[in-house]
Design an enzyme around this catalytic site. Structure first.
Site, PDB file in Angstrom:
ATOM      1  N   HIS A 124      18.079  21.116 -16.365  1.00 32.37           N
ATOM      2  CA  HIS A 124      17.443  20.295 -17.387  1.00 32.37           C
ATOM      3  C   HIS A 124      17.984  18.866 -17.388  1.00 32.37           C
ATOM      4  CE1 HIS A 124      16.950  18.716 -21.491  1.00 32.37           C
ATOM      5  NE2 HIS A 124      15.755  19.264 -21.365  1.00 32.37           N
ATOM      6  N   GLU A 177      -4.879  -5.303   1.821  1.00 30.83           N
ATOM      7  CA  GLU A 177      -4.674  -4.399   0.688  1.00 30.83           C
ATOM      8  C   GLU A 177      -5.918  -4.279  -0.192  1.00 30.83           C
ATOM      9  OE1 GLU A 177      -1.240  -5.663  -1.542  1.00 30.83           O
ATOM     10  OE2 GLU A 177      -1.747  -7.769  -1.366  1.00 30.83           O
ATOM     11  N   ARG A 183       6.111 -13.437   0.985  1.00 27.88           N
ATOM     12  CA  ARG A 183       4.753 -13.317   0.464  1.00 27.88           C
ATOM     13  C   ARG A 183       4.582 -14.283  -0.691  1.00 27.88           C
ATOM     14  NH1 ARG A 183       2.752  -7.766  -2.053  1.00 27.88           N
ATOM     15  NH2 ARG A 183       3.929  -8.548  -3.816  1.00 27.88           N
ATOM     16  N   GLY A 203      -0.818  -3.348   2.650  1.00 27.25           N
ATOM     17  CA  GLY A 203      -0.253  -3.101   1.315  1.00 27.25           C
ATOM     18  C   GLY A 203      -0.926  -1.834   0.816  1.00 27.25           C
ATOM     19  N   THR A 204      -0.345  -0.717   1.170  1.00 23.69           N
ATOM     20  CA  THR A 204      -1.026   0.561   0.888  1.00 23.69           C
ATOM     21  C   THR A 204      -1.038   0.926  -0.591  1.00 23.69           C
ATOM     22  OG1 THR A 204       1.036   1.512   1.674  1.00 23.69           O
ATOM     23  CG2 THR A 204      -0.886   1.734   3.101  1.00 23.69           C
ATOM     24  N   ASN A 205      -0.163   0.285  -1.366  1.00 22.65           N
ATOM     25  CA  ASN A 205      -0.195   0.578  -2.803  1.00 22.65           C
ATOM     26  C   ASN A 205      -1.539   0.126  -3.370  1.00 22.65           C
ATOM     27  OD1 ASN A 205       2.468   1.127  -2.245  1.00 22.65           O
ATOM     28  ND2 ASN A 205       3.225  -0.784  -3.106  1.00 22.65           N
ATOM     29  N   ASP A 206      -1.885  -1.110  -3.031  1.00 21.69           N
ATOM     30  CA  ASP A 206      -3.158  -1.632  -3.515  1.00 21.69           C
ATOM     31  C   ASP A 206      -4.341  -1.087  -2.720  1.00 21.69           C
ATOM     32  OD1 ASP A 206      -2.577  -3.213  -5.771  1.00 21.69           O
ATOM     33  OD2 ASP A 206      -1.632  -4.705  -4.475  1.00 21.69           O
ATOM     34  N   CYS A 247       3.854  -2.646   4.576  1.00 28.74           N
ATOM     35  CA  CYS A 247       4.957  -2.902   3.660  1.00 28.74           C
ATOM     36  C   CYS A 247       4.747  -2.210   2.319  1.00 28.74           C
ATOM     37  CB  CYS A 247       5.176  -4.395   3.464  1.00 28.74           C
ATOM     38  SG  CYS A 247       3.731  -5.234   2.819  1.00 28.74           S
TER      39      CYS A 247
HETATM   40  C1  PEP Z   1       1.086  -3.085  -1.764  1.00 31.71           C
HETATM   41  O1  PEP Z   1       0.117  -3.304  -2.486  1.00 31.71           O
HETATM   42  O2  PEP Z   1       1.197  -2.057  -1.064  1.00 31.71           O
HETATM   43  C2  PEP Z   1       2.200  -4.051  -1.718  1.00 31.71           C
HETATM   44  C3  PEP Z   1       3.185  -3.939  -0.848  1.00 31.71           C
HETATM   45  O3  PEP Z   1       2.192  -5.027  -2.676  1.00 31.71           O
HETATM   46  P1  PEP Z   1       2.639  -4.793  -4.212  1.00 31.71           P
HETATM   47  O4  PEP Z   1       3.184  -3.394  -4.307  1.00 31.71           O
HETATM   48  O5  PEP Z   1       3.626  -5.842  -4.495  1.00 31.71           O
HETATM   49  O6  PEP Z   1       1.328  -4.960  -4.908  1.00 31.71           O
HETATM   50 MG    MG Z   2      -0.054  -5.279  -3.340  1.00 35.08          MG
END
Ligand code: PEP
Ligand code: MG
Length: 755
Positions: free
Chosen positions: A399, A633, A537, A655-658, A705
């Site tokens: 826990h 991205e 960036r 930018g795989t997050n976006d 990235c």
């Molecule tokens: C992304 O979008 O993958 C990225 C690296 O940029 P940020 O996370 O800063 O939007």
């Molecule tokens: Mg991004």
């Protein structure tokens, strides 16, 4: 609706069967060895409270309840629970549940005891875990099934469940509950497994094991065996045999605790072969969900069963905290008081408060160090206030460990003797990563720890392995990973750390001051990595994040900041700001720091690249001396990559997050849909594959990235697709490099074999 068999359930059914139920169904369907069972869906619970007329009564009790008033909270909880448990279940519902149980007995061919588990419909969503909030009943005899189903329903209103919902901002009426009924494995051995390291994200599988039922681990009353398996080297690298003073087991259908003699207590639970089998099943689950998993398992008559799996959510948190860390006392060596398992990373300094039970939690004030045998869910309000948590008992999944990681509070568990050694009023510092409690206040980075981090990975790879940097003061530490450069220098954190909003500097005629501040901070990173390339960036400032700065009150209020005024589109609108960034970079180039590169965020139009480039030239940046590129991205940038390449760029970085967010229409910050956030979704992979192909044809370098660049299983695919470099978070550089090395060798071997 009503009863659904595991074979009828998939991951999309969370609203109906809760996270736990959906997970089990998903695994069952994909041939992961889960014990069979069914789920009484959340609609059944809703019908029950609506049709019997108790819904209004429950709502009335909860109206205007002050959850901080523990006494009233407990009274209200009791009242509601009694109401639910004493209201008869409608006959047709009873019939359906009984028929399902009889069917289960038929499937199994003998009398089965079942586990009856609550599955709140928001449960197990990443970031909003209600794990352990509602009740679970083990070894339930089929004859008592209805009774326990109703008890699960009523556990939606335990004091801690009510408290949690209020704290997390969930409306009571929006949370419902399904009940999982599952064949009970009569475990001879059981435990938990992290398919990757829960704190660092490395490809190390950690297995914790005890004799008997796994509840012993979660309760924290037994120190389990810990096995660490290196998935790259394919071998067991560490075995710690815990002291298992008791086991929980089933006797004549009853759950009992049995004390273990000293010999048995110190016996190793799992053989090497069993660990390997578990690791292999873990890998199947991890690749199925495309993310590291926290798995509960059991072994009965040599057969492995998987009883539960959830995504590990803490890796991301830790990775985002890049650059934070290192400890040392100034001057003398700090005295180590106790050691245990580093269960939640970070440092906390404060005054020790030893608490014996939930009744004493008011002793813990904001910033204190909470020390106890083992935390309980009732201690959560105090855990929130604590600067760190230390326990005598427990492993990585007890826990204290789970909750601390979620709360972001550093924690050390399983110290065995913290409550004896640490005394009320002592000033201590807790290192939640290494599992150490120091005497006194400890600050800065230890020299020798730096050396340890500094040892560069000895592997040479053709695909470059770079590192992401956000905090210039931590650049040296990042460089010490041996990374081949910086694939993303995110300047947002640095800018947020300045005295005021960038546009305020500019509006007040202080552009020079702003340029100087940027130049100074950027220089730290360029120097730390020189001559290796650092891709800076340009600012990607979402309005909601920058509003809190001094001068940020002018940020427009946007309904969807992720789709709004951010990235290069914003910098082109606020052109003076873009010029300021370029001026700082020009100054660095003039000083000979030509290892700088410039990268534009959130590109979706050719015109954006063209205009930014024109401004860059106007500011005198020599494009023949430095690298210039863009982030890919948005799906738009991927789809028009050919046109973007023709504008003249040296590189692109995914930018795989976006890219994932915009391709799947899944808000990356919204925990309600986090389970759908999948960077390896075929649509995302298709875009990536296409962009790499076009870029290779045109001699444009490709990189990644986003967070996915820190996940070895994603990196594996990217190397196969021919990516030129990968930029990972600091703590993942080593694991990523090892993966790259292995994949490259495999590609070469495969080629040789074909000759
Ligand atoms: C992304 O979008 O993958 C990225 C690296 O940029 P940020 O996370 O800063 O939007
Ligand atoms: Mg991004």
């Amino acid at each position: 609706m009503g009863v659904l068999w595991f074979s009828e359930i998939g991951k999309q059914d969370i609203p109906l069967v809760g996270g736990k139920g959906a997970n089990l169904g998903e695994m069952f369907r994909n041939e992961i060895p889960v014990p069979n069972g069914f789920v009484i869906d959340s609609k059944t619970y809703r019908d029950f409270i609506e049709k019997t007329g108790i819904k209004e009564k429950i709502e009335k009790e909860l109206e205007n309840l002050d959850v901080e008033d523990s006494e009233t909270l407990s009274k209200v909880s009791q009242k509601i629970r009694k109401l639910i448990e004493s209201t008869p279940v409608p006959e047709d519902v009873k019939k359906e549940i009984k028929a399902a149980y009889e069917q289960l007995v038929k499937f199994e061919g003998s009398k089965v005891y079942v586990a009856v588990r609550s599955s709140a419909t928001a449960e197990d969503l990443p970031g909003a875990s209600f794990a352990g909030q509602q009740d679970t009943f083990l070894n339930v005899d089929g004859r008592n099934l209805i009774h326990y189903v109703r008890k699960c329903w009523s556990s939606l209103y335990t004091p801690r469940a009510i408290y949690y919902r209020v704290q997390q901002g969930f409306k009571h009426e929006n949370v419902s509950i399904a009940v999982v009924v599952q064949k009970m494995v009569n475990s001879e051995k059981s435990g938990v497994m992290f398919t990757s390291h829960p704190v660092t994200g490395e490809p190390l599988t950690i297995v914790e094991a005890v004799f008997g039922l796994g509840e012993a681990i979660v309760s924290g009353r037994v120190t389990p065996d810990t096995y660490i398996f290196d998935r790259v080297k394919r071998k067991l690298v560490d075995v710690k045999v815990g002291e298992k003073l008791m086991m929980i087991t089933k006797k004549n259908g009853k759950t009992v605790e049995i004390e273990l003699d000293e010999k048995k207590a110190k016996e190793r639970v799992l053989s090497d072969e069993e660990v390997l089998k578990l690791v292999e099943i873990g890998e199947i689950i991890e690749s199925h969900y495309a993310s590291p998993q926290d798995v509960e398992w059991a072994i009965e008559k040599e057969k492995i069963y998987i009883v539960q799996s959830r995504p590990v959510t803490t890796i991301k948190k830790k990775a985002e905290a890049e650059g934070v860390g290192g400890v040392e006392m100034e001057g003398e060596e700090a005295e180590i008081l106790v050691r245990g398992l580093g269960a939640s990373p970070g440092f906390g300094t404060g005054t020790v408060k030893v608490i014996k039970g939930e009744k004493e939690i008011s002793k813990v004030q904001e910033g204190d160090i909470l020390v106890t045998t083992m935390t309980t869910p009732d201690m959560v309000p105090a855990m929130r206030r604590a600067a760190a948590i230390v326990t005598d008992e427990g492993g990585m999944t007890c826990h204290a460990a789970i909750v601390s990681r979620e709360l972001g509070v550093p924690a050390v568990v399983g110290t065995k003797k913290a409550t004896q050694i640490l005394k009320d009023g002592m000033l201590v510092t807790v290192d939640g990563e290494k599992g150490i409690v120091y005497s006194g206040s400890v600050t800065e980075a230890k020299k020798e720890e730096k050396v340890e981090i500094a040892a560069p990975a000895p592997l040479i790879t053709a695909t470059e392995v770079k590192v992401n940097v956000s905090i210039p003061d931590a650049a040296e530490r990042a460089a010490a990973t041996g990374a081949d450069g910086v694939g993303l220098f995110r300047i947002e954190h640095m800018v947020l750390g300045l005295d005021k909003h960038p546009m305020k500097y500019i509006r007040e005629g202080q552009m020079d001051v702003y340029v100087e501040a940027l130049y100074k901070e950027m220089k730290k990173v360029l120097e730390a990595f020189y001559p290796k390339p650092v891709w800076i960036r340009t600012l990607d400032a979402p309005t909601d994040e920058f509003r809190a700065m001094e001068g940020g009150e002018d940020e427009p209020i946007e309904a969807n900041p992720m789709l709004g005024f951010r990235g290069i589109r914003r910098d082109l609108f606020e052109e003076e700001h873009l010029r300021a960034e370029f001026r700082a970079i020009k100054k660095l180039i003039d000083e000979g720091l030509t290892n700088v590169g410039i990268m534009l965020p959130l590109v979706s139009n050719v015109e954006e690249v063209r205009r930014a480039k024109r401004i860059l030239i106007e500011e005198g940046i020599p494009l023949n001396k430095i690298e210039f590129g863009i982030m890919v991205e948005t799906p738009a940038s991927a789809l028009i990559i050919e046109d973007l390449v023709k504008e003249g760029i040296d590189f692109i970085s995914f930018g795989t997050n976006d890219l994932t967010q915009y391709t799947l229409a899944v808000d990356r910050n919204n925990e309600n849909v986090a389970y759908l956030f999948d960077e390896t979704h075929p649509a995302v992979m298709k875009l990536i594959e296409m962009v790499i192909k076009v870029c290779r044809e045109h001699g444009v370098k490709t990189s990644i990235c986003g967070q996915a660049g820190s996940y070895p299983h994603v990196v594996e695919k990217l190397v196969e697709l021919g990516i030129d470099s990968v930029s990972a978070n600091q703590d993942a550089v080593k694991a990523v490099r090892e993966t790259v090395y292995r994949v490259e060798r495999k590609i070469m071997l495969d080629k040789l074999r074909k000759l």
